[in-house]
Design a protein around this motif. Sequence first.
Motif, mmCIF file in Angstrom:
data_model
loop_
_atom_site.group_PDB
_atom_site.id
_atom_site.type_symbol
_atom_site.label_atom_id
_atom_site.label_comp_id
_atom_site.label_asym_id
_atom_site.label_seq_id
_atom_site.Cartn_x
_atom_site.Cartn_y
_atom_site.Cartn_z
ATOM 1 N N ASP A 1 0.813 -1.350 0.037
ATOM 2 C CA ASP A 1 0.111 0.030 -0.023
ATOM 3 C C ASP A 1 0.679 1.256 -0.031
ATOM 4 O O ASP A 1 0.974 2.141 -1.007
ATOM 5 C CB ASP A 1 -0.956 0.038 1.225
ATOM 6 C CG ASP A 1 -1.915 1.240 1.150
ATOM 7 O OD1 ASP A 1 -2.183 2.051 0.210
ATOM 8 O OD2 ASP A 1 -2.666 1.381 2.184
ATOM 9 N N ILE B 1 3.276 2.404 -3.036
ATOM 10 C CA ILE B 1 2.560 2.434 -4.049
ATOM 11 C C ILE B 1 1.881 3.438 -4.385
ATOM 12 O O ILE B 1 0.966 3.669 -3.613
ATOM 13 C CB ILE B 1 2.037 0.999 -4.563
ATOM 14 C CG1 ILE B 1 2.716 -0.050 -4.082
ATOM 15 C CG2 ILE B 1 1.438 1.092 -5.840
ATOM 16 C CD1 ILE B 1 4.080 -0.315 -4.985
ATOM 17 N N LYS C 1 -3.753 -2.281 -6.633
ATOM 18 C CA LYS C 1 -3.745 -0.824 -6.333
ATOM 19 C C LYS C 1 -3.224 -0.278 -7.882
ATOM 20 O O LYS C 1 -3.715 0.913 -7.979
ATOM 21 C CB LYS C 1 -2.697 -0.752 -5.485
ATOM 22 C CG LYS C 1 -2.521 0.736 -4.888
ATOM 23 C CD LYS C 1 -2.024 1.077 -3.593
ATOM 24 C CE LYS C 1 -2.052 2.604 -3.318
ATOM 25 N NZ LYS C 1 -1.431 3.051 -2.102
ATOM 26 N N LYS D 1 1.689 8.871 -2.966
ATOM 27 C CA LYS D 1 1.124 9.790 -1.814
ATOM 28 C C LYS D 1 2.141 9.667 -0.782
ATOM 29 O O LYS D 1 2.757 8.939 -0.346
ATOM 30 C CB LYS D 1 0.005 9.321 -1.110
ATOM 31 C CG LYS D 1 -1.534 9.582 -1.955
ATOM 32 C CD LYS D 1 -2.508 8.902 -1.125
ATOM 33 C CE LYS D 1 -4.041 9.073 -1.634
ATOM 34 N NZ LYS D 1 -4.816 8.735 -0.785
ATOM 35 N N LEU E 1 -10.035 2.797 -2.059
ATOM 36 C CA LEU E 1 -8.939 2.250 -1.259
ATOM 37 C C LEU E 1 -8.970 2.880 -0.006
ATOM 38 O O LEU E 1 -8.297 2.243 0.942
ATOM 39 C CB LEU E 1 -7.538 2.859 -1.875
ATOM 40 C CG LEU E 1 -6.871 2.465 -3.277
ATOM 41 C CD1 LEU E 1 -5.773 3.039 -3.900
ATOM 42 C CD2 LEU E 1 -6.618 0.832 -3.252
ATOM 43 N N ASN E 2 -9.844 3.435 0.056
ATOM 44 C CA ASN E 2 -10.075 3.930 1.796
ATOM 45 C C ASN E 2 -11.171 3.099 2.321
ATOM 46 O O ASN E 2 -11.680 3.223 3.460
ATOM 47 C CB ASN E 2 -10.784 5.580 1.727
ATOM 48 C CG ASN E 2 -9.789 6.356 1.369
ATOM 49 O OD1 ASN E 2 -8.415 6.100 1.645
ATOM 50 N ND2 ASN E 2 -9.968 7.568 0.609
ATOM 51 N N GLU F 1 -6.973 10.936 -6.840
ATOM 52 C CA GLU F 1 -8.224 10.573 -6.082
ATOM 53 C C GLU F 1 -9.336 11.380 -6.301
ATOM 54 O O GLU F 1 -10.086 12.032 -5.539
ATOM 55 C CB GLU F 1 -7.651 10.524 -4.545
ATOM 56 C CG GLU F 1 -8.686 9.906 -3.659
ATOM 57 C CD GLU F 1 -8.024 9.799 -2.320
ATOM 58 O OE1 GLU F 1 -7.152 9.127 -2.158
ATOM 59 O OE2 GLU F 1 -9.106 9.900 -1.424
ATOM 60 N N ARG G 1 -9.983 6.164 -6.879
ATOM 61 C CA ARG G 1 -8.909 5.788 -5.893
ATOM 62 C C ARG G 1 -9.570 5.853 -4.285
ATOM 63 O O ARG G 1 -8.843 5.283 -3.369
ATOM 64 C CB ARG G 1 -7.913 6.858 -5.932
ATOM 65 C CG ARG G 1 -6.640 6.469 -4.978
ATOM 66 C CD ARG G 1 -5.504 7.381 -5.533
ATOM 67 N NE ARG G 1 -4.282 6.784 -4.625
ATOM 68 C CZ ARG G 1 -2.990 7.001 -4.786
ATOM 69 N NH1 ARG G 1 -2.626 7.876 -5.901
ATOM 70 N NH2 ARG G 1 -1.943 6.565 -3.868
HETATM 71 N N1 GLY Z 1 -3.426 4.430 0.983
HETATM 72 C C1 GLY Z 1 -4.329 4.975 0.202
HETATM 73 C C2 GLY Z 1 -3.967 5.474 -1.283
HETATM 74 O O1 GLY Z 1 -2.869 5.330 -1.758
HETATM 75 O O2 GLY Z 1 -4.770 6.011 -2.011
#
Ligand code: GLY
Length: 341
Positions: free
Chosen positions: A123, A126, A213, A129, A230-231, A223, A227
């Motif tokens: 996570d 990758i 991911k 962020k 992923l939360n 996001e 995206r």
């Molecule tokens: N950990 C969530 C993201 O990378 O969007």
Amino acid sequence: MHLIQLTTPSGDTEISVGELLSSGLHGLEPEPVLLVDEQVQSFYSELFSPFRCITIPSGEQHKTLQTVEGICRELVQMEVDRSSLLVGVGGGLATDIAGFVASTYLREVRFGFISSTLLGQVDASIGGKNGVNLDGYKNMIGTIRQPSFVWCDLSLLNTLPHKEYVAGIAEVIKYGVIRDRDFLHYLKDHMSALLTLDGDVLEKVVTTSVSVKVNIVQQDEKESDLRKLLNFGHTIGHAIERDKKVLHGEAVATGMVLAARLSNTLGLLSASGVEMIEELVGLAGLPVRMDMDPDVLYQNIRKDKKKSGDLVHFVLLEELGHAMIRPIPLTELNHMLHDLC
Ligand code: GLY
């Protein structure tokens, strides 16, 4: 070894899954400056000794602008310039800080990551962020910049405390839950092998998680919508983390179970879907439930940076493998939390 390519408008990352560290470091061009987590540094000091190294202190309390400032001062003293290569080595905390430093020092220096925890490999390292906390608010200051490469070195997981390794499995389960139902069945059949770090299972699990991911980030790097999936489990998970001294993955595990139950209450996910998630979380040895005060949980969700006005954009499940976003008014969520806890 598996190679996975991440391609985004802001840059590309070559992600390698396998055993790479000892042979790979000497092949990097130009010779890297390593920004290394202090615990990883203590385990592998001999390996890093030929390189210029800056130590990143371990612990969430160090994920601050002050730490970033200190590292930048050391880079200035080392006369690191824009032709340099910075490599962040460690778990999510170290790579988040290293990525933020590399994205802002001299307005950007080329960088890569060597990820040493399961959570980092599947996570945090990758998707670009990078950031630090502010006054206890998580990741309030940051950038989205892609590293040139990420090495998910599976051999590094052998020195990871078991509790931390298990916490990383929460994010692995998340990928199956939101996007890949078959992967959930694989995890159910191979959980005991995963818990004993079986090499083949680990390689398949990390490669599949990273691929899910990458697929999402390639479609929505910044996001805007996709995206956000992923939360899943993280809105409640972050609220738990503010209240209790638990690992991120442990809080996310319970957050996923509650988000699944909420999905069922709203007429979306079936009861058997909820049971499957509870079973997997339990098989991994992660907490299916925690003793929580719904009022505290609610107040903490109100402070989440992903809240907009009086709405929380909650990630829910239509079915296993299919997540969706639904805006839920805060007042309604408050009632639901009282029913769930
Ligand atoms: N950990 C969530 C993201 O990378 O969007």
